[in-house]
Design a protein around this motif. Structure first.
Motif, PDB file in Angstrom:
ATOM      1  N   HIS A 128       2.606  -0.086   2.561  1.00 38.08           N
ATOM      2  CA  HIS A 128       1.520   0.458   1.769  1.00 38.08           C
ATOM      3  C   HIS A 128       0.391  -0.559   1.612  1.00 38.08           C
ATOM      4  CE1 HIS A 128       4.540   3.439   0.130  1.00 38.08           C
ATOM      5  NE2 HIS A 128       3.509   4.207   0.431  1.00 38.08           N
ATOM      6  N   GLY A 130      -2.340  -2.888  -0.157  1.00 35.96           N
ATOM      7  CA  GLY A 130      -2.344  -3.727  -1.343  1.00 35.96           C
ATOM      8  C   GLY A 130      -3.751  -4.233  -1.593  1.00 35.96           C
ATOM      9  N   LEU A 236      -6.244   3.304  -5.463  1.00 33.00           N
ATOM     10  CA  LEU A 236      -5.647   2.071  -5.973  1.00 33.00           C
ATOM     11  C   LEU A 236      -6.670   1.256  -6.755  1.00 33.00           C
ATOM     12  CD1 LEU A 236      -3.503   0.982  -2.892  1.00 33.00           C
ATOM     13  CD2 LEU A 236      -2.799   2.322  -4.888  1.00 33.00           C
ATOM     14  N   TYR A 256       1.130   7.391  -4.625  1.00 33.91           N
ATOM     15  CA  TYR A 256       0.343   6.558  -5.536  1.00 33.91           C
ATOM     16  C   TYR A 256       0.343   7.106  -6.961  1.00 33.91           C
ATOM     17  CZ  TYR A 256      -2.049   4.772  -1.262  1.00 33.91           C
ATOM     18  OH  TYR A 256      -2.357   4.231  -0.041  1.00 33.91           O
ATOM     19  N   PHE A 295       1.251  -2.476  -5.631  1.00 27.90           N
ATOM     20  CA  PHE A 295       0.211  -2.360  -4.616  1.00 27.90           C
ATOM     21  C   PHE A 295      -0.727  -3.563  -4.580  1.00 27.90           C
ATOM     22  CE2 PHE A 295       1.339   2.088  -5.693  1.00 27.90           C
ATOM     23  CZ  PHE A 295       1.738   2.523  -4.436  1.00 27.90           C
TER      24      PHE A 295
END
Length: 306
Positions: A128, A130, A236, A256, A295
């Motif tokens: 995923h 970050g 994010l 998410y 994340f």
């Protein structure tokens, strides 16, 4: 190890405004460097990253890395066309797919489980995205009464849904991002003529951060025309700033967003309107902690090393 990250030749790494793929390449380089590795980055001319090999095309990257490529332990190719890893096919490599097509199928890495399912390479690893969480100081206090759409303004992202949701929920909508598709411009122009909608352009820096930190919620209604959202960096970024997200159930978003905890997952416009009424009940600290625990770019770098 000595590592080469190949970013795109389309936008600088790090980008000044729009450019999520390039931002991820920059954060990965930062994370791997902090883990003690020597990192080179092939990126668009003018990029500000250490050990940068600059170019205006992926073919430029092929020539630019020629003198160092044989000393590289692994190439991590995050570009669109994977020109470098296809040219230097005998070099150990990971090919990261940030969109829904595969231009080089050797050693694929996907950015969400949804993307991997869609493409069908079920044995490939998922790493995923970050982000640099400290770049997004959260706002746990009072927010303005507007929804925010931020991202590319294309039909597949269903930006017009955001306008409808905001109107029915009785709040303003701010729209930020670049316009790519001329055929979608009439829809955007119709939205722009409405009194509750404000287009703010393709923003970056403090202006972007202020929009994220002061919004009631980010609205991310992607999924038209067969679109599958592979990764959603803006989601994010919003969560890191303490901003809840009202999103569709498309692609990576359920990976998410935990429904009712850091936002809402909705299948249709009506459900999104109802979510707007409930979004003030979301704990902004929970939004931030989602990113801090799962994340970060440090975690992403560790996953790539693994």
């Amino acid at each position: 190890m000595e590592l080469l990250i190949v970013s795109t030749a389309a936008i600088k790494t790090f980008p000044e405004s729009y450019g999520g793929m390039e931002r991820e390449a920059g954060w990965l380089a930062r994370g791997l460097s902090e883990h003690g590795h020597t990192v080179f980055v092939a990126a668009k001319t003018g990029s500000i990253v250490p050990n940068c090999i600059e170019g205006e095309s992926e073919q430029d990257f092929v020539q630019g890395v020629a003198d160092l490529i044989r000393g590289i332990d692994v190439v991590i190719d995050m570009s669109h066309d994977k020109t470098v890893t296809r040219h230097y096919h005998d070099i150990p490599q990971l090919n990261v797919y940030q969109v829904m097509t595969m231009s080089n199928q050797r050693n694929p890495v996907f950015i969400s489980y949804a993307q991997r399912r869609h493409i069908g390479k079920m044995q490939a690893p998922v790493v995923h995205y970050g982000i640099g969480i400290d770049d997004y100081p959260p706002n746990y206090g009072k927010r303005d009464d507007y929804l925010l759409y931020m991202g590319s303004l294309i039909a597949e992202k269903r930006v017009h849904w955001a306008g409808i949701v905001a109107e029915r929920a009785g709040c303003r909508l701010k729209v930020a991002g670049p316009r790519w598709q001329p055929e979608y411009w009439p829809m955007l122009e119709q939205m722009e003529s409405q009194s509750h909608v404000e287009f703010v352009g393709d923003v970056g820096g403090d202006e972007k951060l202020d929009l994220l930190r002061n919004a009631k919620a980010l609205i991310h209604p992607v999924g038209d025309l067969g679109w599958v959202e592979a990764g959603a960096i803006i989601v994010l970024e919003a969560l890191a700033a303490g901003t809840p997200v009202i999103g569709s159930t498309n692609g990576c978003l359920p990976e998410y967003i935990c429904d009712g905890q850091n936002g809402f997952l909705c299948d249709n416009i009506l459900a999104m309107v109802e979510a707007v009424k409930l979004v003030d009940n979301i704990d902004k600290r929970t939004c931030h902690s989602t990113v801090r625990h799962k994340f970060t770019y440090d975690r992403m770098a560790s996953d790539y090393v693994h």
